[in-house]
Design a protein around this motif. Sequence first.
Motif, PDB file in Angstrom:
ATOM      1  N   LEU A   5    -159.117  -2.090  20.222  1.00  0.00           N
ATOM      2  CA  LEU A   5    -159.647  -2.821  21.414  1.00  0.00           C
ATOM      3  C   LEU A   5    -159.056  -2.328  22.940  1.00  0.00           C
ATOM      4  O   LEU A   5    -158.932  -1.353  23.171  1.00  0.00           O
ATOM      5  CB  LEU A   5    -158.605  -4.000  21.727  1.00  0.00           C
ATOM      6  CG  LEU A   5    -159.044  -4.609  19.851  1.00  0.00           C
ATOM      7  CD1 LEU A   5    -158.351  -5.724  20.352  1.00  0.00           C
ATOM      8  CD2 LEU A   5    -160.756  -5.151  19.742  1.00  0.00           C
ATOM      9  N   GLU A   6    -160.432  -2.360  23.676  1.00  0.00           N
ATOM     10  CA  GLU A   6    -159.499  -1.983  25.127  1.00  0.00           C
ATOM     11  C   GLU A   6    -159.537  -3.104  25.810  1.00  0.00           C
ATOM     12  O   GLU A   6    -158.911  -4.372  25.085  1.00  0.00           O
ATOM     13  CB  GLU A   6    -161.060  -2.794  25.888  1.00  0.00           C
ATOM     14  CG  GLU A   6    -162.624  -1.134  25.760  1.00  0.00           C
ATOM     15  CD  GLU A   6    -164.153  -1.510  26.517  1.00  0.00           C
ATOM     16  OE1 GLU A   6    -163.729  -1.832  27.000  1.00  0.00           O
ATOM     17  OE2 GLU A   6    -164.438  -0.807  25.945  1.00  0.00           O
ATOM     18  N   THR A   7    -158.301  -2.344  26.744  1.00  0.00           N
ATOM     19  CA  THR A   7    -157.387  -3.645  27.818  1.00  0.00           C
ATOM     20  C   THR A   7    -158.299  -4.619  28.166  1.00  0.00           C
ATOM     21  O   THR A   7    -159.273  -4.801  28.789  1.00  0.00           O
ATOM     22  CB  THR A   7    -156.672  -3.471  28.412  1.00  0.00           C
ATOM     23  OG1 THR A   7    -156.198  -1.992  28.557  1.00  0.00           O
ATOM     24  CG2 THR A   7    -155.478  -3.991  29.303  1.00  0.00           C
ATOM     25  N   GLY A   8    -157.854  -6.397  27.965  1.00  0.00           N
ATOM     26  CA  GLY A   8    -158.599  -6.811  29.416  1.00  0.00           C
ATOM     27  C   GLY A   8    -158.363  -8.536  27.945  1.00  0.00           C
ATOM     28  O   GLY A   8    -157.219  -8.486  27.200  1.00  0.00           O
ATOM     29  N   GLU A   9    -158.972  -9.280  27.943  1.00  0.00           N
ATOM     30  CA  GLU A   9    -158.509 -11.219  27.759  1.00  0.00           C
ATOM     31  C   GLU A   9    -159.451 -11.087  26.924  1.00  0.00           C
ATOM     32  O   GLU A   9    -160.964 -11.099  26.984  1.00  0.00           O
ATOM     33  CB  GLU A   9    -159.083 -11.643  29.382  1.00  0.00           C
ATOM     34  CG  GLU A   9    -157.966 -12.063  29.750  1.00  0.00           C
ATOM     35  CD  GLU A   9    -156.374 -12.223  29.883  1.00  0.00           C
ATOM     36  OE1 GLU A   9    -156.462 -13.866  28.837  1.00  0.00           O
ATOM     37  OE2 GLU A   9    -155.602 -10.886  30.197  1.00  0.00           O
ATOM     38  N   TYR A  10    -159.081 -11.705  25.882  1.00  0.00           N
ATOM     39  CA  TYR A  10    -160.210 -12.161  24.764  1.00  0.00           C
ATOM     40  C   TYR A  10    -159.393 -13.475  23.882  1.00  0.00           C
ATOM     41  O   TYR A  10    -158.759 -14.237  24.502  1.00  0.00           O
ATOM     42  CB  TYR A  10    -158.999 -11.693  23.484  1.00  0.00           C
ATOM     43  CG  TYR A  10    -160.080  -9.846  24.000  1.00  0.00           C
ATOM     44  CD1 TYR A  10    -161.205  -9.021  22.939  1.00  0.00           C
ATOM     45  CD2 TYR A  10    -158.781  -8.907  24.318  1.00  0.00           C
ATOM     46  CE1 TYR A  10    -161.440  -8.134  22.889  1.00  0.00           C
ATOM     47  CE2 TYR A  10    -159.317  -7.610  24.588  1.00  0.00           C
ATOM     48  CZ  TYR A  10    -160.067  -7.186  23.996  1.00  0.00           C
ATOM     49  OH  TYR A  10    -160.733  -5.623  24.337  1.00  0.00           O
ATOM     50  N   GLU A  11    -160.685 -13.890  23.649  1.00  0.00           N
ATOM     51  CA  GLU A  11    -160.036 -15.478  23.426  1.00  0.00           C
ATOM     52  C   GLU A  11    -160.377 -15.137  21.328  1.00  0.00           C
ATOM     53  O   GLU A  11    -161.416 -14.831  20.258  1.00  0.00           O
ATOM     54  CB  GLU A  11    -161.411 -16.302  23.045  1.00  0.00           C
ATOM     55  CG  GLU A  11    -161.926 -17.879  22.348  1.00  0.00           C
ATOM     56  CD  GLU A  11    -162.972 -18.781  23.780  1.00  0.00           C
ATOM     57  OE1 GLU A  11    -162.612 -19.860  23.502  1.00  0.00           O
ATOM     58  OE2 GLU A  11    -163.808 -18.489  22.757  1.00  0.00           O
TER      59      GLU A  11
END
Length: 83
Positions: A5-11
Amino acid sequence: GQATLETGEYELGITWDDAVKVYVDGKMVINEWNPSHHSFDEASHKNTRLSLVGGKHSFLVEHIGLGGFACLGLKLKKLSTGK
């Protein structure tokens, strides 16, 4: 399973019946292991937010079905890009 995955916010969303635990990178992020909290043959749903750094991540789902209706679904949705 695993995902890169890329860096970031996920749900992370999980739909289940009876009992479920979800681990991300070995850390429990959802613990709904008490089937008495839910009605018989009810599909429950829960979302949680995750902040993940880029790279490979592991996902583990433990699930119990106690008979009758069976349901299990997992969804990961990217909300934003990390800085």
